[in-house]
Design a protein around this motif. Structure first.
Motif, PDB file in Angstrom:
ATOM      1  N   ARG A  25       7.447  -3.296  30.375  1.00  0.00           N
ATOM      2  CA  ARG A  25       6.104  -1.836  29.918  1.00  0.00           C
ATOM      3  C   ARG A  25       4.392  -1.801  30.242  1.00  0.00           C
ATOM      4  NH1 ARG A  25      10.943  -0.566  27.984  1.00  0.00           N
ATOM      5  NH2 ARG A  25      11.425   1.397  27.248  1.00  0.00           N
ATOM      6  N   GLY A  26       4.242  -3.137  30.963  1.00  0.00           N
ATOM      7  CA  GLY A  26       3.193  -4.038  31.176  1.00  0.00           C
ATOM      8  C   GLY A  26       2.089  -4.245  29.885  1.00  0.00           C
ATOM      9  N   LEU A  27       2.736  -4.174  28.405  1.00  0.00           N
ATOM     10  CA  LEU A  27       2.006  -4.586  27.636  1.00  0.00           C
ATOM     11  C   LEU A  27       2.512  -6.031  26.976  1.00  0.00           C
ATOM     12  CD1 LEU A  27       3.897  -2.041  25.306  1.00  0.00           C
ATOM     13  CD2 LEU A  27       1.195  -1.773  26.528  1.00  0.00           C
ATOM     14  N   HIS A  28       1.267  -6.937  26.392  1.00  0.00           N
ATOM     15  CA  HIS A  28       0.956  -8.096  26.114  1.00  0.00           C
ATOM     16  C   HIS A  28       1.469  -8.936  24.716  1.00  0.00           C
ATOM     17  CE1 HIS A  28      -2.877  -8.402  29.302  1.00  0.00           C
ATOM     18  NE2 HIS A  28      -2.011  -7.736  29.925  1.00  0.00           N
ATOM     19  N   GLU A  58       1.701   2.944  22.491  1.00  0.00           N
ATOM     20  CA  GLU A  58       2.885   2.527  21.957  1.00  0.00           C
ATOM     21  C   GLU A  58       3.333   3.606  21.661  1.00  0.00           C
ATOM     22  OE1 GLU A  58       4.381   1.633  17.243  1.00  0.00           O
ATOM     23  OE2 GLU A  58       1.883   1.600  18.432  1.00  0.00           O
ATOM     24  N   GLU A  59       2.932   5.300  22.476  1.00  0.00           N
ATOM     25  CA  GLU A  59       3.576   6.302  21.798  1.00  0.00           C
ATOM     26  C   GLU A  59       4.056   6.431  23.640  1.00  0.00           C
ATOM     27  OE1 GLU A  59       3.190  10.910  20.627  1.00  0.00           O
ATOM     28  OE2 GLU A  59       1.607   9.384  20.164  1.00  0.00           O
ATOM     29  N   ARG A  60       3.441   6.471  24.111  1.00  0.00           N
ATOM     30  CA  ARG A  60       2.951   6.679  26.238  1.00  0.00           C
ATOM     31  C   ARG A  60       4.433   6.227  26.980  1.00  0.00           C
ATOM     32  NH1 ARG A  60       0.414   4.577  30.027  1.00  0.00           N
ATOM     33  NH2 ARG A  60      -1.038   4.200  28.507  1.00  0.00           N
ATOM     34  N   LYS A  61       4.153   4.198  26.190  1.00  0.00           N
ATOM     35  CA  LYS A  61       5.171   4.175  26.677  1.00  0.00           C
ATOM     36  C   LYS A  61       6.481   3.905  26.318  1.00  0.00           C
ATOM     37  CE  LYS A  61       1.716   1.846  28.679  1.00  0.00           C
ATOM     38  NZ  LYS A  61       1.869   1.272  30.284  1.00  0.00           N
ATOM     39  N   GLN A  62       6.092   5.232  25.521  1.00  0.00           N
ATOM     40  CA  GLN A  62       7.538   4.824  24.159  1.00  0.00           C
ATOM     41  C   GLN A  62       8.459   3.225  23.843  1.00  0.00           C
ATOM     42  OE1 GLN A  62       9.926   7.393  27.265  1.00  0.00           O
ATOM     43  NE2 GLN A  62       9.877   9.115  26.021  1.00  0.00           N
ATOM     44  N   ALA A  85       2.306  -8.521  19.009  1.00  0.00           N
ATOM     45  CA  ALA A  85       2.730  -7.535  20.160  1.00  0.00           C
ATOM     46  C   ALA A  85       1.092  -6.609  20.203  1.00  0.00           C
ATOM     47  CB  ALA A  85       3.866  -6.351  20.294  1.00  0.00           C
ATOM     48  N   PHE A  86       0.769  -6.718  21.274  1.00  0.00           N
ATOM     49  CA  PHE A  86      -0.423  -5.748  21.394  1.00  0.00           C
ATOM     50  C   PHE A  86      -0.273  -4.547  22.467  1.00  0.00           C
ATOM     51  CE2 PHE A  86      -0.860 -10.507  20.829  1.00  0.00           C
ATOM     52  CZ  PHE A  86      -1.992 -10.720  19.847  1.00  0.00           C
ATOM     53  N   MET A  87      -1.131  -3.522  21.657  1.00  0.00           N
ATOM     54  CA  MET A  87      -0.656  -2.020  22.082  1.00  0.00           C
ATOM     55  C   MET A  87      -1.875  -1.534  21.089  1.00  0.00           C
ATOM     56  SD  MET A  87       2.493  -1.207  20.507  1.00  0.00           S
ATOM     57  CE  MET A  87       3.483  -2.828  21.209  1.00  0.00           C
ATOM     58  N   THR A  88      -2.380  -0.472  22.079  1.00  0.00           N
ATOM     59  CA  THR A  88      -3.072   0.718  20.811  1.00  0.00           C
ATOM     60  C   THR A  88      -1.771   2.426  20.365  1.00  0.00           C
ATOM     61  OG1 THR A  88      -3.217   2.280  23.322  1.00  0.00           O
ATOM     62  CG2 THR A  88      -5.044   1.197  22.764  1.00  0.00           C
ATOM     63  N   PRO A  89      -2.000   2.238  19.530  1.00  0.00           N
ATOM     64  CA  PRO A  89      -1.743   3.483  19.211  1.00  0.00           C
ATOM     65  C   PRO A  89      -1.155   4.143  20.430  1.00  0.00           C
ATOM     66  CG  PRO A  89      -3.262   3.309  17.156  1.00  0.00           C
ATOM     67  CD  PRO A  89      -3.501   2.580  18.948  1.00  0.00           C
ATOM     68  N   GLU A  90      -1.929   4.970  20.779  1.00  0.00           N
ATOM     69  CA  GLU A  90      -1.650   5.734  22.139  1.00  0.00           C
ATOM     70  C   GLU A  90      -0.907   4.933  23.018  1.00  0.00           C
ATOM     71  OE1 GLU A  90      -1.620   6.577  26.078  1.00  0.00           O
ATOM     72  OE2 GLU A  90      -2.919   4.909  25.530  1.00  0.00           O
TER      73      GLU A  90
END
Length: 257
Positions: free
Chosen positions: A98-101, A157-161, A150-155
């Motif tokens: 999902r391209g998350l760091h 987290e939701e958009r990338k399921q 795991a680094f992600m914004t709330p947006e």
């Protein structure tokens, strides 16, 4: 008086977070408990190396760390293991897709390593770990996963399921989710077995979500006044706040000091 075995969570139970200052009444209570023949240990989600740093300040030589996955007795590690390796590898693969760091702590040192340079920009003032950037780091070669960040914004987290590795997660600073073991009772049981003590001899103190993993009907469970409502609901006794002599108040109330 029957001798007890006390286990104290650190942050916002024994010490005021984030500065890690133990109220004078709490330190005096620990010293008095030991003088009265009781056993005293810490029980924390912190990495063993980090817990050792704090245990030295509290003059304690026994502690459960890594959320129950490590046990140190007389300042010697007798047991330490990471999280489920296969589950950790699957989760990081999920993040990669999902391209998350991400970053991991894979050694017993105050270090997290990441193949993403952008992670270096994330460093809360209260965090004592050093972030190391290694573009060649291969998570598939890691033997022990002690912590995953795991680094992600709330947006995102939701958009990338994002499907998290477990529901036992910690929102750790801005746009960071931390995974670490939450099985404190396992470590407590290992330690009391080492000393030949019984569950009914145990008293645990906590305040946070991960302390639910330490509360058990086998022993006495005490929640701090500043604790989470879920923990208070599971407690046998609720004492005062950490910074308002809560440790002293409970131990005095039960006649242990």
């Amino acid at each position: 008086m029957k001798k007890k075995f006390f286990f104290f969570d650190i942050d916002n139970t024994l010490a005021v977070w984030p500065d890690g200052i133990i109220p004078a009444s709490a330190q005096e209570t620990l010293d008095t408990l030991k003088a009265n023949g009781h056993r005293v240990a810490l029980a924390t989600g912190r990495l063993q190396k980090d817990a050792k740093r704090f245990a030295d300040l509290a003059n304690v030589t026994d502690f459960v760390a890594d959320g129950g996955k490590s046990v140190t007795i007389n300042n010697e590690i007798i047991f330490m293991e990471g999280m489920d390796r296969e589950a950790c590898v699957r989760y990081i693969t999920h993040l990669e897709e999902r391209g998350l760091h991400w970053a991991v702590t894979d050694v017993n040192e105050l270090v997290r390593v990441t193949p993403y340079e952008t992670v270096l920009q994330w460093h809360p003032d209260w965090d004592v770990f050093k972030t190391v950037y290694d573009p060649t780091f291969d998570y598939r070669q890691v033997e022990h996963f002690y912590k995953i960040y795991a680094f992600m914004t709330p947006e995102q987290e939701e958009r990338k399921q994002v499907v998290h590795m477990t529901t036992d997660l910690i929102r750790y600073g801005e746009n960071c989710i931390l995974f670490e073991p939450m099985v404190k009772a396992e470590g407590v049981r290992r330690m009391i077995a080492h000393y030949g003590m019984k569950p009914e001899d145990v008293v645990v103190f906590g305040d946070g979500y991960n302390d639910l993993s330490m509360f058990s009907p086998e022993w006495l469970n005490i929640a701090m006044g500043n604790g989470r409502e879920e923990l208070k609901a599971a407690a046998d006794y609720i004492t005062s706040d950490c910074k308002r002599d809560g440790i002293y108040e409970a131990c005095k109330n039960f006649g242990w000091i």
